[in-house]
Design a protein around this motif. Sequence first.
Motif: not given
Length: 172
Positions: A23-28, A52-59, A143-148
Amino acid sequence: MIVKSEVLDLTSNGRRVSFHNITDNVKKFVDSSGVKNGICVVQSPHTTCSVIFEEFTHDRDFNGDEYLLVDMSRLMDKTIPRELTEGTNYKYPGPKHVDFLHSIQDNPAYKGDDGTILNGDAHIRASLFGASETFIIRDGEIQTGALGYIYFIDWDQNRVRTRHCGILVQGE
């Protein structure tokens, strides 16, 4: 119109499904492209990999993999079991394909033991999930939203190798 592309080099772990949060690579890259409104395509050229495009999970589990991705992998293990020996679950690779792979042994990508081509499961998984995702760029932001989050997955678990992920940005 602006069109820019980049390739990310990612290393698979060779022991289990490899998940790469890109995600960070693509956004940069989108930010540095100068595109304010357009599209971003993220694509794997490999037939055993998916984007894939999926929700980030912290655990995370003990391997460092996010729980949601581990759950996905476990479901795939039940639905599409690993190909560990020839002829057990899959017809692939088949004798003609094995002969073909032997004929291109000068290509470093195909050197190694024949067991590394027992990856019919990885091909099927990658086909189900797909090789690419396309995102809208609006006002300079993807446009990935907050958790995408965007993940590159190497389903092939037979060897460590470098994988490539293409990013293309197009717009104004």
